[in-house]
Design an enzyme around this catalytic site. Structure first.
Site, PDB file in Angstrom:
ATOM      1  N   GLU A  18       5.238  -1.162   4.247  1.00 24.22           N
ATOM      2  CA  GLU A  18       5.317  -0.145   5.353  1.00 24.22           C
ATOM      3  C   GLU A  18       7.013   0.352   5.355  1.00 24.22           C
ATOM      4  O   GLU A  18       7.366   1.061   6.331  1.00 24.22           O
ATOM      5  CB  GLU A  18       5.158  -0.710   6.696  1.00 24.22           C
TER       6      GLU A  18
ATOM      7  N   TRP B 226      10.883 -14.556  -2.372  1.00 18.96           N
ATOM      8  CA  TRP B 226       9.816 -13.527  -2.771  1.00 18.96           C
ATOM      9  C   TRP B 226       9.777 -13.394  -4.285  1.00 18.96           C
ATOM     10  O   TRP B 226      10.391 -12.448  -4.878  1.00 18.96           O
ATOM     11  CB  TRP B 226       9.954 -12.247  -2.069  1.00 18.96           C
TER      12      TRP B 226
ATOM     13  N   ASP C 251       2.731  -8.839  13.010  1.00 16.24           N
ATOM     14  CA  ASP C 251       3.202 -10.208  13.609  1.00 16.24           C
ATOM     15  C   ASP C 251       3.383  -9.726  15.344  1.00 16.24           C
ATOM     16  O   ASP C 251       4.357  -9.335  15.709  1.00 16.24           O
ATOM     17  CB  ASP C 251       4.659  -9.873  13.248  1.00 16.24           C
TER      18      ASP C 251
ATOM     19  N   ASP D 193       1.273  -8.537   1.916  1.00 15.81           N
ATOM     20  CA  ASP D 193       1.991  -8.267   3.340  1.00 15.81           C
ATOM     21  C   ASP D 193       2.824  -7.088   2.985  1.00 15.81           C
ATOM     22  O   ASP D 193       2.824  -6.614   1.700  1.00 15.81           O
ATOM     23  CB  ASP D 193       3.216  -9.449   3.378  1.00 15.81           C
TER      24      ASP D 193
END
Length: 744
Positions: free
Chosen positions: A463, A352, A527, A460
Site C-alpha cells: 500500500e 525482510w 492491523d 503483506d
C-alpha cells in the site's frame, strides 16, 4: 493528577484545537465543484433515447437512466449540470505507508453546455463543451453502452489533455443509504460523508483518543476514520442502485449533499459501470462479474485453527505442546519469523529477506515433517520489500543486494532506489511492474519459501508506493499506486498457478483495490488495535468484513485478538484475556480462524497464556471446524456469484430498515446463521435484532418466531456469544450436536 500529566494533557488539547482548525481549512478547500448546465435549443424538449435494454429519459434539463424492463426504477439521474473539469496539482506525501494529499485547484470549468445526443443500437453519447473562463473551453463526451447482463458501461473523456480533474455529479435520494466502498472500518452507511479512495495504512487509533493524537505527534501515524488498506470506488444503496468507478486514480466520493453525489477523479478520463439488479445479491454478482471472484480456500484451512507463533523452533514447540494439551484442533502453524526476528521501536519485527533463518529454526526439515505427519501445515510471511542483511549473521542470500545490482528496485525521480521508512528501519521496494524483477521475485518465493515446505503465506504490504516513484513500465505512480496491491496479489497468484498449487496453496493479503477479488485467494483486515472500539478495534473488524464483503472481498478475516499493541505514557494498549476470548468467538464464524501474537507478544494475552484461554481457543476452533461443510457451500457460491461469507443483515432483508444502522453489531454467516458478537468488556447479556422468520438460539435451543422482525434479549456469557440459526437449518442442527459434546 501529576503535574507532568497535566502538561501533557494541555499540550494534547492544543494539538486537538490545531487539528480542528486544520479540518475546517481542509473542508473549505474540499468543497464540491457543481456545474451549471446550458442546453442547446434543439435539445430543450423532452425525449427518450433507447439503447439495448436501457433507456435514457431527457426532460430538457435532466437525465434519468432506466432499464426498459423496469422503467419505474431510476438507475442513475441528474439534477442539472452533471460535469465539471479542471486542472489540479496534488502534493501527495508518503510517510510510513500513510499518505497526505494537499490538492490545489488551478483551473475550474463549471459552465457546462450540452450540444448533442447521439444514439445507435446499444450506445448513447452526450457531447458538449465546458467553459473555463478567459475564452477557454474544452469538449467532452459521456458515452453509455448497454451491457445486457450487468447494466450500463460508461466512458467519460475530455478533448484537452492538459485538464486532469473530473467532477461528475448525479442525484441521490435524501433517505438513501450507501454501503460498500471496499473495507471501511468505522462506518457502514456512508451517506453524508466525504470519502477519499486511496490505498494506505489504516493508522493507529483512527480517531480513538488519546492513541490517535499520540501516534500523530510521534509518527503522523494516527490515521483517519476513512483510512483503509483496501478502499474501492464502488457502492450499492438502500434503493438498490449501484455505481463503480473503474479508475485507479486518486478519487473522492462526496455524499455530503442530501440531493447530489459528486465523484472527483484526479485524471482526465473515466470508465465505469452503473449496475442493474433487483437485490443486493444481484448487484454484488454484477460487480464481481467485472472485477473477478475469489476461489474456495483449500479444504485443509477449514479443519481448525491456524495459530500464529514465533520465536524459533524451541519456543514454537513449547507453545504447541500447550495447545496439544488443550486439545486444540490445528490446521496450520503460521511462522511469520521464518526469516528471522529483530527488535525495533515498534516491537518484534522481521528481517525482510525471504530466506529461511536456519539459526532461528534449526532442524527445520525434521520439524516441518513432524507437523506434516500430523496433518498440520506451515505458513510463512512475505512482502514486496527487501532490507539489506549485510549485518545479519548467517544469511544465505542478501536479496536486497541482488535486486539492487540488477536494477529491480523502485526508484525516485533522480533514478535512485527508494529508501522507504517502515518503523525504525528502511527498505527497498521491488518494482513488480518490471517483468524481469517480477520473474526474479517469483523465483525467490518458489526457491526459498515453497521449497521449504510452506503451504500458505501472508502476502503483506503493497500500500506504500509513493506518488513520486518512477516505475520501469513508465506508468505514472499516481495512477499505479492504487493498483499496486493488485499487482502484488497477481504475482503471488502466479506463483501458485506456476507450481500447480491450485486448491492446495493459498495466501492472504491486506492491501487491495477494485480487482483484488479476482487476484487474491484471501483477504485479511490488517492491523487492528488490541481494543474493542469501532475506530480501530474488534468492532471495526466487524465493519470491515461487512463493507468489504459487499465490495467483492468474499473471503476475509481478522487477526484473532488484534495486532497493534502500544505502550503509551497516558494509556497502555495491551491485549486483555477477555478481548482475546471474545475475538475468538467472533472469528469462529468467519472464513479463517487465525491467531496473531501481535507486535509486542510479551505484552499480550495469548491463546496459550492460560488454561482458560487455550480451552476457549479449542472450543471455538471446534465450532469453526464443524462449520466447514457449510462454509464449503458458501465458498462455492462465492466463486460462482461473488457473494461474501460474512454478510450484513441488510443483504438478505433489505426492506427491514431496522437493519440499516450506522454501526451494525451483528452479521450473517451465509443466510442461515446469525451472530451478534460481544463488542464491549464486561457484557454478559445482549439485545439482538432478529429479522423476519423463525430463529433458534444456539445455546438454549429456544425458538423465536419473529414475524416481521424485532429485538430479543439473550444471555451471552464468555463461551456463549449470541448465535442464532434459521429454525429449519441443517447447519444449525449440526452445531447443536457439537455443543452437546462440549457439555459431555
Amino acid at each position: 493528577m501529576k503535574r507532568w500529566q497535566k502538561v501533557v494533557l494541555f499540550g494534547l488539547g492544543l494539538m486537538a484545537l490545531a487539528t480542528s482548525l486544520q479540518f475546517a481549512r481542509e473542508a473549505w478547500k474540499q468543497r464540491p465543484v457543481w456545474a451549471e448546465l446550458q442546453v442547446s435549443e434543439p435539445l430543450q424538449k423532452p425525449a427518450q433515447f433507447v439503447f439495448g435494454a436501457y433507456a435514457l429519459h431527457w426532460s430538457g434539463q435532466t437525465f434519468e437512466l432506466v432499464a426498459s424492463a423496469n422503467p419505474d426504477k431510476s438507475l442513475w439521474s441528474t439534477t442539472g449540470g452533471f460535469l465539471a473539469a479542471g486542472i489540479g496539482a496534488a502534493d501527495v506525501e508518503e510517510h510510513r505507508g500513510a499518505f497526505f494529499v494537499d490538492e490545489q485547484r488551478k483551473l475550474l470549468c463549471t459552465q457546462q453546455r450540452l450540444e448533442r445526443i447521439e444514439v445507435n443500437a446499444d450506445k448513447v453519447a452526450l457531447r458538449g463543451h465546458l467553459s473555463c473562463g478567459y475564452g477557454r473551453s474544452v469538449g467532452y463526451a459521456l458515452i453509455f453502452q448497454a451491457d445486457e447482463t450487468r447494466g450500463v458501461r460508461f466512458a467519460l473523456a475530455l478533448d484537452d489533455p492538459e485538464l486532469n480533474r473530473l467532477y461528475l455529479s448525479w442525484s441521490r435520494d435524501e433517505d438513501e443509504h450507501f454501503f460498500g466502498f471496499g473495507e471501511q472500518f468505522s462506518r457502514f452507511d456512508l451517506a453524508g460523508e466525504r470519502l477519499p479512495i486511496l490505498v494506505m495504512e489504516q493508522g493507529i487509533g483512527r480517531g480513538l483518543q488519546p492513541i490517535t493524537l499520540g501516534a500523530d505527534i510521534s509518527a503522523r501515524a494516527g490515521g483517519k476514520w476513512w483510512s483503509s488498506y483496501a478502499p474501492v470506488p464502488f457502492y450499492l444503496t438502500s434503493k438498490l442502485r449501484s455505481f463503480f468507478s473503474d479508475s485507479s486514480a486518486y478519487q473522492v466520493v462526496d455524499m455530503r449533499d442530501s440531493q447530489r453525489i459528486q465523484l472527483e477523479v484526479h485524471d482526465g478520463s473515466l470508465l465505469g459501470h452503473i449496475y442493474q439488479g433487483d437485490s443486493p445479491a444481484s448487484l454484488i454478482e454484477a460487480h464481481t462479474s467485472v472485477v473477478g471472484r475469489m476461489p474456495p480456500l483449500p479444504a485443509w484451512t477449514q479443519q481448525g485453527a491456524i495459530v500464529g507463533l514465533q520465536g524459533g523452533t524451541a519456543k514454537v514447540k513449547e507453545a504447541l505442546a500447550q495447545l496439544d494439551a488443550g486439545q486444540v484442533p490445528l490446521a496450520g502453524v503460521w511462522l511469520q519469523d521464518w526469516v528471522g526476528q529483530r527488535t525495533t521501536s515498534f516491537g518484534k519485527q522481521l528481517w525482510w529477506n525471504w530466506t529461511l533463518d536456519t539459526a532461528h529454526y534449526p532442524d527445520w526439515k525434521a520439524f516441518n515433517q513432524q507437523l506434516v505427519e500430523r496433518n498440520i501445515r506451515t505458513l510463512a510471511y512475505v512482502n514486496p520489500f527487501l532490507v539489506d542483511v549485510s549485518r545479519k549473521a548467517g544469511a544465505s542470500r542478501n536479496l536486497y543486494q541482488e535486486a539492487l545490482s540488477k536494477g529491480y528496485l523502485v526508484v525516485d525521480r533522480h533514478q535512485q532506489p527508494l529508501d522507504l521508512l517502515n518503523t525504525s528501519f528502511s527498505a527497498g521496494l521491488v518494482d513488480i511492474t518490471h517483468p524481469p524483477a517480477r520473474a526474479w521475485l517469483k523465483q525467490v518465493l518458489k526457491d526459498e519459501m515453497l521449497a521449504a515446505g510452506f503451504s500458505g503465506w501472508m502476502a503483506d504490504f503493497s500500500e506504500a508506493l509513493p506518488f513520486d516513484s518512477q516505475l520501469a513500465n513508465g506508468e505514472p505512480a499516481a495512477l499505479a499506486h492504487n493498483r499496486f496491491p493488485e499487482q502484488w496479489a497477481a504475482l503471488n497468484r502466479e506463483v501458485i498457478d506456476e507450481v500447480g498449487g491450485q486448491g492446495e496453496l493459498f495466501f492472504f493479503t491486506r492491501a487491495g483495490f477494485s480487482r483484488s477479488p479476482g487476484l487474491t485467494t484471501s483477504m485479511w483486515l490488517g492491523d487492528q488495535l488490541v481494543s474493542w472500539d469501532a475506530q480501530d478495534g474488534l468492532h471495526s473488524a466487524l465493519l470491515g468484513l461487512l463493507s468489504g464483503g459487499l465490495s467483492g472481498f468474499s473471503l476475509n478475516h481478522s487477526d484473532i485478538g488484534g495486532y497493534t499493541t502500544i505502550a503509551n505514557p497516558l494509556k497502555n494498549y495491551f491485549r486483555s484475556e477477555e478481548l482475546l476470548l471474545r475475538w475468538m468467538e467472533f472469528s469462529a464464524f468467519t472464513s479463517l480462524y487465525r491467531s496473531h501474537e501481535g507486535n509486542r507478544p510479551d505484552d499480550n494475552q495469548q491463546v496459550y497464556s492460560s488454561v482458560a484461554a487455550t480451552r476457549h481457543f479449542a472450543r471455538f476452533a471446534r465450532i469453526f471446524a464443524a462449520l466447514a461443510p457449510y462454509r464449503a457451500e458458501l465458498m462455492a457460491e462465492a466463486s460462482q456469484h461473488g457473494l461474501p461469507l460474512v454478510r450484513p443483515l441488510w443483504m438478505h432483508y433489505p426492506q427491514d430498515l431496522a437493519n440499516i444502522r450506522e454501526l451494525p453489531r451483528s452479521f450473517l454467516l451465509g443466510e442461515q446463521v446469525l451472530v451478534a458478537p460481544v463488542l464491549e468488556p464486561g457484557i454478559t447479556r445482549l439485545d439482538v435484532q432478529l429479522p423476519t422468520g423463525r430463529w433458534t438460539h444456539l445455546w438454549s435451543g429456544k425458538v423465536y418466531d419473529m414475524g416481521q422482525g424485532g429485538s430479543v434479549s439473550v444471555n451471552a456469557p464468555l463461551g456463549e456469544p449470541a448465535v442464532f440459526y434459521q429454525a429449519d437449518s441443517l447447519v444449525g442442527g449440526q452445531l447443536r450436536e457439537v455443543i452437546k459434546d462440549f457439555a459431555e
